[in-house]
Enzyme design. Sequence first.
Site, short mmCIF file in Angstrom:
data_model
loop_
_atom_site.label_atom_id
_atom_site.label_comp_id
_atom_site.label_asym_id
_atom_site.label_seq_id
_atom_site.Cartn_x
_atom_site.Cartn_y
_atom_site.Cartn_z
N HIS A 112 35.16 96.61 32.27
CA HIS A 112 34.63 97.97 32.34
C HIS A 112 34.26 98.43 30.93
O HIS A 112 34.87 97.99 29.95
CB HIS A 112 35.73 98.87 32.92
CG HIS A 112 35.31 100.26 33.24
ND1 HIS A 112 35.24 101.25 32.30
CD2 HIS A 112 34.95 100.84 34.40
CE1 HIS A 112 34.86 102.38 32.87
NE2 HIS A 112 34.67 102.16 34.15
N ASP A 189 44.15 96.35 30.89
CA ASP A 189 43.63 97.52 31.59
C ASP A 189 44.08 97.41 33.05
O ASP A 189 43.59 96.56 33.79
CB ASP A 189 42.09 97.50 31.47
CG ASP A 189 41.44 98.60 32.27
OD1 ASP A 189 42.15 99.38 32.93
OD2 ASP A 189 40.19 98.67 32.25
N GLN A 192 42.58 99.17 37.97
CA GLN A 192 42.33 98.79 39.37
C GLN A 192 43.55 98.12 40.01
O GLN A 192 43.51 97.80 41.19
CB GLN A 192 41.11 97.86 39.47
CG GLN A 192 39.80 98.49 39.07
CD GLN A 192 39.35 99.60 40.04
OE1 GLN A 192 39.79 99.68 41.17
NE2 GLN A 192 38.48 100.47 39.56
N LYS A 215 43.30 107.01 40.23
CA LYS A 215 43.01 105.83 41.05
C LYS A 215 44.24 105.38 41.82
O LYS A 215 44.21 104.42 42.57
CB LYS A 215 42.49 104.68 40.18
CG LYS A 215 41.12 104.96 39.55
CD LYS A 215 40.63 103.73 38.85
CE LYS A 215 39.54 104.01 37.83
NZ LYS A 215 38.23 104.23 38.40
N CYS A 353 29.93 100.14 35.99
CA CYS A 353 30.29 100.30 34.57
C CYS A 353 30.58 98.99 33.85
O CYS A 353 31.17 98.98 32.77
CB CYS A 353 31.48 101.23 34.38
SG CYS A 353 31.12 102.92 34.81
C1 LIG Z 1 38.71 98.57 35.32
C2 LIG Z 1 38.53 99.98 34.87
N1 LIG Z 1 38.87 100.31 33.61
C3 LIG Z 1 38.73 101.56 33.14
C4 LIG Z 1 38.24 102.56 33.94
C5 LIG Z 1 38.10 103.94 33.37
O1 LIG Z 1 38.95 104.85 34.03
P1 LIG Z 1 38.82 106.41 33.77
O2 LIG Z 1 37.39 106.76 34.04
O3 LIG Z 1 39.77 107.02 34.76
O4 LIG Z 1 39.22 106.67 32.36
C6 LIG Z 1 37.85 102.27 35.25
C7 LIG Z 1 37.23 103.31 36.10
O5 LIG Z 1 36.46 103.03 37.00
C8 LIG Z 1 38.01 100.95 35.73
O6 LIG Z 1 37.66 100.59 36.97
#
Ligand SMILES: Cc1ncc(COP(=O)(O)O)c(C=O)c1O
Length: 398
Positions: A112, A189, A192, A215, A353
């Site tokens: 992401h 990270d 998910q 999430k 993203c």
């Molecule tokens: C794998 C992953 N990392 C980071 C993020 C970023 O999360 P946030 O927008 O809640 O900061 C997302 C959001 O879709 C994600 O799917």
Amino acid sequence: MNREDFPMLNGDVIYFDNGATSLKPLSVIKKMDEYYTKYTSNIHRGDYDAAQKTNHEYDETREVVRDFINAEDKDEIVFTKGSTEALNLVAFGFLKKHLKEGDEILVNKGEHASNLLPYLVLQKEIGIVVKYIPLNENYEVTVENVLNSITEKTKALAIAHISNVIGDVRPITEIGEICKEKGIYYIVDESQAVGHTVVDAKRDNISFLAFSGHKMLGPTGVGVLYGKKELLEETDPLLYGGGMNQFFEEDGSYELKSVPTKFEGGTPPIAEVLGLKEAIKYINNVGIEKIHKHEIELKRYLIENLEKIDNIILYNKKSDSGIIVFNIDKVFSQDTSIYLNHYKIAIRAGNHCAKMLKDEMNIRNTCRVSLHLYNTKEEIDRLIEVLKNSEDIFKIVL
Ligand SMILES: Cc1ncc(COP(=O)(O)O)c(C=O)c1O
């Protein structure tokens, strides 16, 4: 499972966009309401009853999170706005100080933006080298490719536990062992993964870990950065202001509070932190293994049925998460999403993203169904029925 706990499911929407944000159970909504209606006050400032209650509720959340992700110490839990802020804090508060020109950080093209762009900025600012672990033919990260990518200059490795694009579950425990052995900072990270499968800071030897509350059945506006205490002590805050300093003087001297308070300058998202605690309690009550099993069963059922439709292209049959990506042959993913919305089915269309992966996969966009505990086989049956009848798609979309 537990559908009655989710007010959003009282309507007729079929919600399959949990990778973007999950629905919230009533207990989370009520907890935030309780704070606003019964003991609104700031934290760590007041001596009156409401302020004491808020302090207690807020501080207790840190211990609940610690237990949830198996951290050593509750002071290793920093509340942030979400994963994005947490990962930026690692990049600009820690890596910027500890990495130098020529040092390598390993990433992959399926990440992401939040777990890639900050390192590209550091590449530009201080000359670190962002290096990509090659993906295999199924766009997965393998232990072998990780090992082959490490050099003497590798100082950090950043990876999502579960990819938001193709839902593959990465071998994060094995990668953690490699990082520990080679003295590489390990950034995971968990956006998910959290709430869908076990997140375990100690088991996986993680240096820093990030996730967002929204999430995992919790509120928007709150997330967590976990960091090993000795690393957080070496990390600079992104925000300076009230609540995070011991003192500051006219002569320019100042002292910051200790970890984790030094990272939480200004008034934090108090109601949201309390809501996050409730979300964790909710997940613990249902049981993370039960949620995972349910999602995998549904995912298999969905794949089995999607495979029976001639014009469906499936991209990730094998992955072990509740994320399924597909396209209707010769149909732009957003058109599919608009078509499904006509039948009150919410999915996500786009590049999710992870803008680099689209070149690797040679497709610009996909449709993503992402499941959670409240999704059912009946909802999947409805999705399949609507997809089977998609010959009228352009009458509806155009
Ligand atoms: C794998 C992953 N990392 C980071 C993020 C970023 O999360 P946030 O927008 O809640 O900061 C997302 C959001 O879709 C994600 O799917």
